[in-house]
Design an enzyme around this catalytic site. Structure first.
Site: not given
Length: 692
Positions: A355, A392
């Site tokens: 993330d 990401e």
């Protein structure tokens, strides 16, 4: 030896390994703190790890810096402790110099960063236990988990992956799952629904965060979000422990560990890999205004977090959640690597999606690094060599690295440009045809560098944050009022189109167009070179009613609706499943190299016209001659497409026409087609396969 409280005695212990470990003389405890001046081990020893009186009467073992400290690691060995059922934490004290980055508070019992199991409240979302204490525990007496004699890792080649992003709890939390209430929203619940995943055709699940987190963190003090429950889990409390409240009813931390392994084993036996969405960019401990001190902040804030020492040592906030983990500090970097190795070795996971991974590309001062030590270490670590590693590649402070994420030819990326460009072309934006062609061809403009491959592009149209697929074709604007922030949260640039009406409607034509557009998006995703990822629920058309930031709703907004799936089994679901299986059965859709001039023929002489929204091309199959013809019409009128000649001794067979009703919209064996032209309806796509 120092007497503590009969029958326990202590000795100096050793500095490694960090955390709690069993040794010949007892249990060794070791914790890092460079700036602490005192450390006290707190123990609660009872027959059950669910003791209700854990906040009171803990045994305290004060560590002597002259005896129980080696370098920056504090350690002690305690004799006579049970092999399980012990809860532990630490009181840590140190300088109260805020401007120098210290946030010590000796009144708080802190969670060990290296605790392998964490005990907190028993039941997910139990509002009667808002301020539960989270403590470490261990289990040194259970037999090793039985993975089985015939067990093996799937080891699916990256070219063949089809990823299904899912929230573990939301997958089976709804009563429509038909499961016993004791396993709804649990690891065991996932096992019960593996047949659905197999029928759909995906071969990897990407689980939203499953590390221990506090789902009631929004309720700590009055605020506009205090009505919500953190359902997605992007607020990590500990990087080693599986979420205890994802275990079956009240089976706790030990049960969570066992049941997580059962889930992984069952998924692997079904040929499905397990990828974890991991959050190493920030923790649950929030900001300085409303701190939630549970671990790192109280142990050594100056080491664990990035700060601006030119402004009273304020916490830097590149993750948008109040703090930023100092990932490229050597100690924190080793913590992250140890955590990843633990999940691979202990739980057999197959990969990780990081993330806001651009945060991991920042130095200790927050400045971007060209060669971030942590990113390189993950790519080079032998224990992680078999793992898929996915970034990401952006953060909340503008470090956008799509196509340029430091990769060492190992890292894949969520391709945010793919998402945006596919959305814009399919909904009919002008000037997108050439870009659309580039994206479905593997985004060579982004990834054809060094030894990178098309599969390093994780292609997606929909992810957990943002609109669901149904909402993408049903809403022009986000509708996030239920989140308590007056609609300020969530992305404003969704590139969505409601097909003529905002939200739910009984208009047959609009609903037909929406169904067609959802199929168009799915076709584009599954024929694209690269690695496709879809979102849980899109296989039946899940709606969040326009909420594009539903992280705080443990309700039907996020929960998989199994009755809706049943209603769509013969139509929408059937199409989505068949399309995935078509991809699996056609290697030319998932090459391990970028397309060359002999691999594709573009039936196009209108590239420069921004008003042209039609694209047709043929993918060549040099090995068997089973060419695939594809056409996408994003115009609002019919287009008569000239059909190319099929390969020698072959005939075109129409497999897909998204304008047709089920089951004619997808015919697996194909419908023979011999005409010179094919008429494509507005907003439709067609796929033909060359066969004898």
């Amino acid at each position: 030896m120092l007497e503590i409280d009969p029958p326990f005695k202590s000795s100096p212990g050793k500095a490694f390994p960090l955390g709690a470990s069993v040794v010949e003389d007892g249990v060794n405890f070791a914790i890092f703190s460079q700036n602490a001046t005192s450390v006290t081990l707190c123990l609660s020893v009872h027959g059950s790890v669910h003791n209700e009186e854990v906040r009171n009467g803990m045994i305290e073992v004060k560590l002597d810096a002259q005896v129980n400290k080696t370098g920056d690691i504090w350690h002690v060995c305690v004799e006579g402790l049970p092999d399980s059922g012990v809860l532990y934490g630490y009181h840590v004290d140190g300088p109260r110099e805020w401007d120098k980055g210290h946030r010590f508070d000796s009144s708080v019992v802190l969670l060990d960063p290296y605790a392998k199991l964490v005990v907190g409240r028993k039941f997910f979302g139990d509002a009667t236990d808002k301020v539960s204490q989270f403590l470490g525990t261990f289990d040194f007496c259970s037999l090793p988990f039985d993975w089985g004699p015939d067990y093996k890792l799937p080891n699916i080649p990256e070219t063949d992956l089809v990823i299904y992003e899912m929230s573990l709890r939301s997958f089976t939390a709804d009563e429509s799952s038909g499961l016993d209430s004791s396993i709804c929203g649990s690891y065991l619940g996932v096992i019960e629904k593996i047949p659905h995943l197999v029928e759909l055709g995906i071969n990897a699940v990407e689980l939203l965060p499953v590390f221990e987190f506090d789902e009631l963190e929004f309720k700590r003090f009055p605020n506009p979000r205090d009505h919500m429950i953190n359902t997605w889990g992007y607020s990590t409390m500990n990087f080693f422990a599986p979420m205890s409240r994802y275990a079956s009813a009240a089976s706790g931390a030990l049960g969570a560990s066992q049941e997580f392994k059962q889930m992984v084993k069952a998924l692997h036996n079904a040929g499905i890999e397990v990828i974890l969405d991991v959050v190493y960019n920030h923790t649950n401990e929030a900001d300085d205004e409303h701190p939630y001190t549970t671990s790192f902040r109280g142990i050594d804030n100056k080491v664990y977090y990035m700060m601006n020492f030119d402004n009273k040592a304020e916490l830097l906030n590149f993750a948008g959640c109040g703090n930023t983990l100092n990932c490229n500090h050597p100690v924190v970097m080793e913590l992250v690597l140890d955590s990843l190795r633990h999940w691979v070795k202990e739980y057999h996971v197959d990969g990780f999606r990081f993330d806001l991974a651009s945060v991991l590309c920042r130095g200790t001062d927050g400045a971007p690094l060209n060669a971030p030590p942590l990113i390189k270490a993950i790519a080079k670590d032998p224990a992680l060599s078999r793992c898929k590693i996915i970034a990401e590649p952006w953060d909340c402070a503008g470090l956008y690295l799509v196509g340029s994420f430091p990769n060492w030819d190992r890292w894949a990326e969520w391709n945010g440009k793919y998402r945006d460009d596919i959305r814009r072309f399919i909904k009919g934006d002008p000037g997108m045809k050439g870009t659309f062609a580039t994206r479905i061809s593997g985004s060579a403009d982004l990834y054809q560098v060094n030894k990178r491959k098309p599969y390093h592009s994780i292609n997606f149209v929909i992810a957990h944050d943002g609109f669901s697929l149904y909402d993408l074709v049903s809403y022009n604007n986000k509708h996030n009022e239920a989140n308590g922030e007056k609609g300020r949260d969530g992305c404003n640039d969704n590139f969505s189109w409601n097909c003529g009406f905002e939200g739910e409607t009984d208009d047959v034509n609009i609903n037909s167009l929406r169904a067609r557009q959802m199929k168009n998006f799915h076709v584009a995703l599954m024929i694209s070179q690269g690695t496709p990822m879809m979102l849980m629920g899109d296989e039946y058309g899940h709606t969040r009613y326009g909420n594009n930031n539903s992280y705080g709703h443990d309700t039907f907004l996020n929960h998989f609706q199994w009755k809706q799936l049943e209603a769509k089994k013969g139509s929408h679901f059937r199409f989505f499943s068949e399309m995935i299986k078509f991809r699996h059965n056609h290697p030319i859709l998932r090459r391990d190299r970028f397309l060359g001039k002999n691999d594709v023929t573009w039936h196009e002489d209108n590239w420069g016209n921004p008003e042209s929204k039609f694209l047709a091309f043929t993918l060549r199959d040099d090995k068997f001659g089973n060419d695939i013809y594809l056409a996408f019409n994003a115009h609002d009128y019919f287009v008569k497409a000239a059909m190319p000649a099929p390969p020698h001794k072959k005939q075109w067979h129409r497999v897909i026409d998204t304008n047709l009703e089920s089951p004619d919209d997808f015919v697996r064996e194909g419908v023979p087609f011999s005409k010179d032209t094919y008429s494509l309806a507005p907003y439709s796509s067609v796929l033909m396969e060359a066969k004898p």
